[in-house]
Structure formats: C-alpha cells, structure tokens
Design a protein around this motif. Structure first.
Motif, PDB file in Angstrom:
ATOM      1  N   ALA B 226       0.713  -1.400  -0.369  1.00 22.66           N
ATOM      2  CA  ALA B 226       0.066   0.059   0.013  1.00 22.66           C
ATOM      3  C   ALA B 226       0.871   1.119  -0.307  1.00 22.66           C
ATOM      4  CB  ALA B 226      -0.779  -0.138   1.006  1.00 22.66           C
ATOM      5  N   TYR B 227       2.002   1.059   0.640  1.00 21.04           N
ATOM      6  CA  TYR B 227       2.577   2.866   0.445  1.00 21.04           C
ATOM      7  C   TYR B 227       3.808   2.388  -0.297  1.00 21.04           C
ATOM      8  CZ  TYR B 227       0.907   2.437   5.035  1.00 21.04           C
ATOM      9  OH  TYR B 227      -0.913   1.897   6.537  1.00 21.04           O
ATOM     10  N   GLU B 230       3.113   7.028  -2.990  1.00 18.84           N
ATOM     11  CA  GLU B 230       3.185   8.349  -2.777  1.00 18.84           C
ATOM     12  C   GLU B 230       2.167   8.914  -2.091  1.00 18.84           C
ATOM     13  OE1 GLU B 230       6.758   9.618  -2.466  1.00 18.84           O
ATOM     14  OE2 GLU B 230       7.163   7.412  -3.189  1.00 18.84           O
ATOM     15  N   MET B 231       1.211   8.445  -1.911  1.00 22.14           N
ATOM     16  CA  MET B 231       0.113   9.793  -1.649  1.00 22.14           C
ATOM     17  C   MET B 231      -0.649   8.918   0.028  1.00 22.14           C
ATOM     18  SD  MET B 231      -4.275   8.051  -3.043  1.00 22.14           S
ATOM     19  CE  MET B 231      -4.561   9.369  -1.346  1.00 22.14           C
ATOM     20  N   PHE B 232      -0.028   8.067   0.427  1.00 21.47           N
ATOM     21  CA  PHE B 232      -0.105   7.785   1.743  1.00 21.47           C
ATOM     22  C   PHE B 232       0.633   7.998   3.153  1.00 21.47           C
ATOM     23  CE2 PHE B 232      -2.596   4.726  -0.920  1.00 21.47           C
ATOM     24  CZ  PHE B 232      -3.911   5.006  -0.678  1.00 21.47           C
ATOM     25  N   GLU B 233       0.240   8.422   4.043  1.00 20.77           N
ATOM     26  CA  GLU B 233       1.473   8.822   4.338  1.00 20.77           C
ATOM     27  C   GLU B 233       1.805   7.528   5.674  1.00 20.77           C
ATOM     28  OE1 GLU B 233       3.458  10.873   6.172  1.00 20.77           O
ATOM     29  OE2 GLU B 233       1.771  12.093   5.918  1.00 20.77           O
ATOM     30  N   THR B 236       2.172   7.013  10.165  1.00 18.71           N
ATOM     31  CA  THR B 236       0.526   6.589  10.428  1.00 18.71           C
ATOM     32  C   THR B 236       0.484   4.517  10.486  1.00 18.71           C
ATOM     33  OG1 THR B 236      -0.340   6.756   8.730  1.00 18.71           O
ATOM     34  CG2 THR B 236      -1.224   8.623  10.227  1.00 18.71           C
ATOM     35  N   ALA B 237       1.186   4.431   9.722  1.00 21.56           N
ATOM     36  CA  ALA B 237       1.394   2.830   9.920  1.00 21.56           C
ATOM     37  C   ALA B 237       2.156   2.783  11.061  1.00 21.56           C
ATOM     38  CB  ALA B 237       1.563   2.232   8.949  1.00 21.56           C
ATOM     39  N   VAL B 245      -1.690   9.539  17.980  1.00 23.22           N
ATOM     40  CA  VAL B 245      -1.133   9.913  16.571  1.00 23.22           C
ATOM     41  C   VAL B 245      -1.783  11.840  16.658  1.00 23.22           C
ATOM     42  CG1 VAL B 245      -2.077   9.984  14.484  1.00 23.22           C
ATOM     43  CG2 VAL B 245      -1.619   8.072  15.863  1.00 23.22           C
ATOM     44  N   HIS B 247      -1.994  13.626  13.782  1.00 23.68           N
ATOM     45  CA  HIS B 247      -1.800  14.903  12.911  1.00 23.68           C
ATOM     46  C   HIS B 247      -1.734  15.891  12.439  1.00 23.68           C
ATOM     47  CE1 HIS B 247      -2.827  11.228  10.986  1.00 23.68           C
ATOM     48  NE2 HIS B 247      -3.507  10.731  12.490  1.00 23.68           N
TER      49      HIS B 247
END
Lengths: 569, 249
Positions: B226-227, B230-233, B236-237, B245, B247
């Motif tokens: 999933a990572y 590039e769109m995912f932070e 947080t994982a 967290v 944010h």
C-alpha cells in the motif's frame, strides 16, 4: 484556572455523523457556531489500504480520546462488569463516518409505531415483558422530508422501492413511501450477489441492493467508489464515502460562521439557576476553557452523551444535567447484530474487492413485513449479503471442520477456500427494557478522574427468538445459493459495546419517560439539544446513521425557526 | 508491470530484513516476472519455486529477539505454515522478520511475554519430550504445538505466563500477520502469503471490468505494498497504540 472565552450562539459538542451535519443549517441561517471535536482532521493521505494498521491494530480507533473512557459492561445488575481496552467509535472531524460501513437505511414506518401497531394487529399481550418501548412522538411521514434532504445533501446511492406509492420491485418493496428516487444508482453487484439474489427470488423473497452513503458515481465534487476492498474500518482515499468532514462541515466553514476546535475534550455542561444550559467546559491538553453559548447541542456518541449529562451535576441538577426525572441512561439498547451465520461455497465468490455497503438485502422478515400471528416474537431482521474480504481475516476464517487451523493440511484448505466463505450480517429489532440501562461506573475512571460509563444490558427473549428465526432464514438462503457448509454462532447474551447504541436520552412527549421533546430539546433545559441515536426509542432492523442525520437536520431546522424562544431564555 | 514499479518499500525492507543475497533469490521478479499467470491457480503451486525458497540462505539481522528466541519462533512458524509441495511457508515469507520488528514498535508491550513463554516452552519440551523445541522431530514439534493450542501445557509447571493456549494464539496471530499482511511491515516476502490465498493484491481501484476478470480467473496479481503509493502517509502506519497520533490539523 479555566479561561472564559467569548460567547457564541451555538456550541456543538462533537463533529461526527450528527454534530457535523447540524452545523450546516445553523450557519446557513446566520447563526454563529463553535464546533468542539475531541479528534483532529484526517485526510486521504491517512487512508492507506493497510489491513495490519486499519483492522488488526484498529487504527485510528486505537489512539483516541474515546479509548480513555471505555465503558464497563455487564449483562445484568447482578453480574460482574468488565472493561475492555477499545471503544467502538473514534474521534475525528467527521467521527466514525471516516471508516464506517456507510449503509444508509431509512427506518420502516412500523419502527415509529411499535406499540400501537403491535397492539392493533396482534393485541397488547404481544409486547414483550419488561419492555419500556413507546411509539415515537411522530410517524415516518414526519421524518421523510429530512431523510430526503440528507440523501441529496450528503449523497446516498440506492434503488428506490416505493416512490410516491409506486412499488418498484428492483428496490425494497417494504420501505416507507418516499418522495423521489435516490440521487445515485446503487453500488454495483458482483456475480456472487447476482447468485444470491436469484436464489432469494427462487425462495419467493424480494432481494434488492442496499442504500449507501457512498457515491456509486461522481456526486458534486466527490468521486465515485473505486471498490478497492479496504472500506471496512478504513477511510476513503477518493472521498467516495460520505461524511460530514467531506460534505456539510466544509460547506459550513465556507460561510465563515463555523469555528472548529480540535482536540477539545468536553468535560462539563454548565447550568444557571433555572436549569438552562449556559455553555460547556473543555480541555485542550492541560488547558481548561469555558465556552459560553446561548444554545448547547450535545452530539457526541450515545455513551458520551449520557456520561456528560450524568457527570454534570449541580444544585439544580443533583443527579446530572436534565436528569431530575431520572431518565438519563434509561431505555438503552444496542442493535442485535450478532448470532451470525456463515457458509462455505464450492466456488470462488470473488469478494476481495468489495465493501460492506455493497450487497443484497432481503427485508421480507424485517420489522412487521410478515405475519407474526403464529410466532413468539415481534419485529424481525434485515438479511444482508455483502462483499468484504481482506487477506489476514480470510486466512483466519473458519475451516468448517474440514481442516485443522494450521499445518500443511490447513495450507491446502486455505489455498482452495480463502475466497469461498461468506459471513452474513443480520440486524435485528432490539427493544428497550426496564433492566437495561446506562449509569456511571462506581469504580473505573478516565485519566482526568471522571467515572466512565457502565452499560448494563442483555438481549431478552424477543431478541433471541428473532435471532433463531433469522438464522433459519439465512441458512435457507445460503443452501439455496449452493453452500456446502453452513455454521451458526450463539444467539447472544450480554449486549457489550456497540457501534449501534441507542437510547439513554430518549425522545418523547412525556417528560416522565423521556429526556428530550419531539424536537430533540431537553424537557428540563429547553436550550439543550441532544443529537444522535441516544434520542431514538426503537432501532428497527437497519443501521441508524441516516435516521440520526435526518433527526439532526430536523432539530437544527427547528432551532433556526424558533431561535428567539429557544436561545432567548 | 514495469521493473521500476517493483522498486518498492517492501523490497527495500526485504533487503534490510533478510540480506541482499536472500532477497535477490526470493523476490518475485526472479520467479514469475512476466509470466502473466492468472490469479488462479496461485503461483505457490510450483514445486520448483518452493525448493528455491527453501534453499535460500537467510542471514538474519535481529532487532529485538535473541538468536535463540528467533530460532525457536522460526521452528514454530515452520510447523504452523510449513514449506511443502504447495509452496513456501511462514519462514520463507519472513514472518519472523515481521514479528521481530513489531516487538520494537507496536507489539513492544508483548516483548516480555514472548521471552518468558519461549523459555517456558523449552522447559515444557525438555520435561515432556527430552529436548528443546528446535531439536525435536517435526512430529514431536507438532504434538507440542497441539498441547499448547489445547491448553494442556498450561499446568505443567513450565512457567507459561497464562494459558499455553493464549501463547499459542499470540504466536499464531503474529505469524498470520507476518505471512498475510502488507509487506511494508517486513513479512509476506515475495507476496508468498497473498499467493497462497490467491489474493490478487492491493489495488487503489477496481473497475467493473477488473471485477469481471477476477470472476473469470483472469485478473493478474498486483505486487506492491500500500505504501508504494506516494499518496499515503507512512508515519501513521508505525504509530504505537499508547503513543497517540499527531495529525496536522
């Protein structure tokens, strides 16, 4: 020392499914609103399709204010109570709508009139012993325009079954009359859904696609669903799932009359000597603030709505805010969604790229859609066959006694069958009872030192009888679709914590049995409105969110129309 | 799929976790690149591939477990999801790497429980089977695991911290996460776990045509974390439950 802030017209406690909707009609009418939210903004970048984070580790629920105040639960007043480590809801701008299933049901007209309709059709002796159920103070027709408003304002996909009295067999023939179609067609079906629907029709039932607060196609500035399979407990990376954070809150912010305060943990509701609400107290980090307001709208979840009221005791409300009638915490119940049925099919069902809101519904056995004369219960259940599968959970699934749960034999089993099992979701009519209630736990406290809530609740005979009956129907349906194995869970006992928690601040005309009036304002404190399923007196057999939002819009509109009498004091 | 798209987080993590030589040998590109095989039947049915996994030397770089603990855990994992004629198993997928890393992060609270219960396991094996777990025959290993799973090892005096069934469930749960979770977390090397399930991989969108291909058994597996998007932070994982967290808001 608390900092006293400048006053505002309305303070909304919680910007989730309810509070996040209430702000829009208020600011559109020129009312200044401050929204207090315990969580923060999350964005598409936070919503990776990651089963370990979202589902195994329960992110983002695991890092939440709600988890600091997890209620204790017990089945009966005589049984020991337990406290788990995670709360079923999350804190964020948009609340749990960020990751919920987004099923968007209206209640059935019967759900508003359970007492009078049961009495009329079967006699009052058929009302279960010990229930405190009442008719709602209004009927389905009163709420229909608000359902319609939410369906179009936020965006619901679905297939209508009864537009202005014209029954459409593609939709739910049992639904209450609606003014017009849904704004979007339903989410697509897979081949398995078609098979399930065919089998249901062969049984003489009336299958249809369920409604969803998820775009089936582009709607306004938000995209249609991309069916990636991580919707359940995951946020939407294309904003196809509708929540206040992507719809009503941004629209309200554009007016300049909404201020959103995040990380705000509300700890108290203040009253004047007449019992009117004067504002709320909240903390951000270690700083405490007092936010005066002419009107307070309490819109946290059922559990926190009740806890905040019970904690806010004063000389005018010695047993909690608006609780001089002793009704805060009573008439509590949570949807019986348990007693599951699962099945194994001799073919792949291709469920990897689905979502819980995508599926086939059968309402032939919901509410009072069928004759109960010879049955030992009232109400019923909604049968729901969805698509929802991810690899870790698939690998953890039952082997239906065909293989052990590890080793080479299991490996062969799971290689063949990982995509061949299916679990049903059956929501059942659940009623309030004298012995089911919410109060403050005498021992357990949150980190600020305040007692947590205690849930005392158990499914009673009527719910268990429905569960047993619905399991028979579900097994029939699975077998008719070709299942080779079917297994059933237990019928249920203690209610536990739920994402469908109702009551505790019930709505009704009689102040001796209800906390809020027919408009959602407290009988004892007319400038305190309460939003959420805590005002609902019945559950029906369908998810509560759309009803919560329709009620919310109605309460906010009532406030706008009666501003001077409610806020003026 | 183009080679550059394969240069992924999961590959980098793999390199870190199992060493360059091992990673090169077990990356999917070396096995089935361009083979365009359908999702069903899965790639794992090729016995030749299973051997190649089994032969891979896997130098370990442990971050949290001791070498002895890691040996025992790997021996357990090898019985839970064995390499066999159907294909590679949990060891080859790097489930241990997943667990070792997680014990320094999200699962840090369970680190001590692992140490105490692995020691108890060896005491139980010595008293009941005459040798530590790693030295037992696979038949004896399986019978010990059945004792653990059923809880019958609990009262043996070996010193399990709770029910032996709880310890078994914990190890099994983490093995399944390491086998079937996103490779970003250090397991599921070469997408072994997803191939076993015939899961065609993480996608950001699935069109109606894709769904029809899936139903016809013609959807090609996607091989990425999933990572990789590039769109995912990513931050947080890796957050721990207790840490909270932060944010941007």
């Amino acid at each position: 020392m608390a900092t006293r802030l400048p006053g505002t017209d309305v303070v909304v406690v919680g910007l989730g499914a309810a509070g996040g909707v209430a702000v829009l009609p208020l600011v559109d009418a020129g009312i200044e609103v401050i929204g207090l939210e315990a969580g923060t903004w999350l964005t598409r970048r936070d919503f990776a399709p990651d089963e370990i984070r979202n589902n195994v580790r329960d992110w983002p629920m695991a890092v939440q204010k709600a988890n600091l105040e997890v209620p204790t639960t017990r089945a009966t007043p005589d049984s020991p109570s337990f406290r788990g480590s995670s709360h079923p809801m999350m804190n964020a701008v948009g609340g749990t709508t960020l990751h919920y299933w987004a099923q968007a049901w209206r209640l059935n007209p019967w759900d508003f009139k359970v007492v009078s309709e049961t009495t009329r059709r079967y006699g009052s002796s058929r009302l279960p012993a010990g229930t405190t159920v009442e008719d709602w103070p209004f009927d389905y027709d009163e709420l229909e325009p608000y359902y319609d408003r939410i369906e179009y304002e936020i965006g619901v996909s679905g297939q209508a079954g009864n537009v202005a009295g014209n029954v459409d067999e593609r939709g739910n023939r049992f639904e209450g009359l609606r003014a017009r179609e849904y704004p979007m067609p339903p989410l697509r079906w897979t081949g398995f859904h078609e098979r399930m629907a065919d089998a249901a029709r062969d049984l003489g039932w009336h299958p249809f696609p369920g409604p969803a607060l998820i775009n089936s196609q582009a709607y306004g500035d938000r995209a249609g669903c991309v069916y990636h399979g991580f919707c359940n407990s995951g946020g939407c990376h294309v904003d196809a799932k509708a929540g206040p954070h992507t719809t009503t809150i941004p629209r309200a912010l554009e007016t300049g009359r909404l201020t959103v305060i995040t990380r705000a943990h509300v700890i108290g509701i203040d009253a004047d000597r007449s019992g009117r609400a004067t504002g709320v107290r909240y903390v951000v980090g270690s700083e405490e603030f007092i936010q005066p307001a002419q009107v307070v709208l309490l819109a946290s979840y059922t559990y926190e709505n009740v806890r905040l009221l019970r904690l806010a005791s004063s000389h005018v409300y010695p047993n909690g805010f608006a609780n001089n009638g002793g009704q805060v915490g009573r008439h509590y119940f949570s949807h019986h969604q348990g007693a599951p049925v699962s099945a194994l099919f001799p073919f792949d069902i291709s469920a990897w790229y689905g979502l819980p809101a995508q599926g086939v519904a059968v309402d032939d056995f919901a509410d009072d859609n069928f004759d109960h004369s010879s049955l030992d219960f009232i109400g019923g259940g909604n049968l729901w066959a969805m698509s929802d599968r991810r690899p870790i959970s698939a690998a953890n699934g039952s082997t239906f006694g065909r293989a052990p749960s590890w080793g080479s034999e299991w490996k062969r089993y799971i290689h063949e069958n990982a995509d061949r099992s299916h679990g049903s979701y059956i929501q059942k009519t659940t009623l309030p009872y004298e012995t089911n209630y919410l109060d403050l736990d005498p021992v357990e406290r949150d980190p600020l030192g305040f007692p947590v809530l205690r849930v005392t609740a158990q499914y009673k005979q009527n719910e268990l009888a429905i569960a047993d009956f619905m399991q028979d129907r579900m097994e029939e349906w699975y077998r008719a679709t070709g299942a080779t194995e079917v297994s059933r869970g237990g019928l249920g006992n203690a209610m536990g914590l739920s994402t469908h928690a109702f009551g505790g601040t019930r709505m009704g005309d009689d102040p001796s049995a209800n906390v809020v009036d027919r408009w959602g304002f407290a009988h004892e404190a007319p400038n305190l409105g309460i939003l959420g399923a805590s005002v609902m007196g019945t559950s029906g057999a369908h998810n509560p969110t759309l009803t919560v939002q329709a009620l919310t819009w109605r309460t906010a509109e009532h406030l706008v129309k009666n501003w001077s009498s409610i806020a003026g004091g | 799929m183009a080679e550059d798209q394969r240069r992924t987080i999961s590959r980098r993590d793999l390199l870190k976790g199992v060493g360059a030589a091992g990673a090169a040998a077990i990356l999917p590109g070396k096995v089935d690149e361009g083979s365009a095989q359908p999702a069903s039947p899965g790639a794992g049915t090729d016995p030749g591939r299973a051997r190649s996994f089994a032969e891979v030397p896997r130098p370990r770089r442990l971050e949290n477990l001791t070498a002895d603990e890691a040996d025992t855990l790997e021996a357990i994992m090898a019985r839970l999801i064995p390499a066999d004629d159907l294909g590679p198993g949990a060891v080859e997928a790097g489930a241990l790497n997943y667990l070792d890393r997680a014990l320094g992060g999200f699962l840090a609270g369970e680190r001590e429980e692992y140490g105490l219960n692995l020691a108890a396991l060896d005491r139980y094996c010595l008293s009941s089977r005459g040798a530590p777990f790693v030295e037992l025959s696979t038949t004896d290993q399986d019978s010990v695991l059945i004792d653990l799973e059923g809880g019958s090892a609990t009262g043996s005096g070996a010193g399990f911290t709770g029910s032996s069934a709880s310890f078994f469930a914990m190890v099994k749960g983490h093995t399944w996460q390491g086998m079937f979770g996103d490779p970003y977390y250090g397991g599921n090397a070469g997408f072994i776990g997803w191939d076993l399930l015939r899961y065609p991989g993480v996608r950001l969108g699935v069109s109606a045509a894709d769904q029809q291909r899936l139903e016809a058994g013609e959807l090609l597996p996607e091989r990425r974390s999933a990572y990789d998007s590039e769109m995912f932070e990513k931050a947080t994982a890796m957050q721990r439950a207790q840490g909270g967290v932060e944010h941007g808001d």
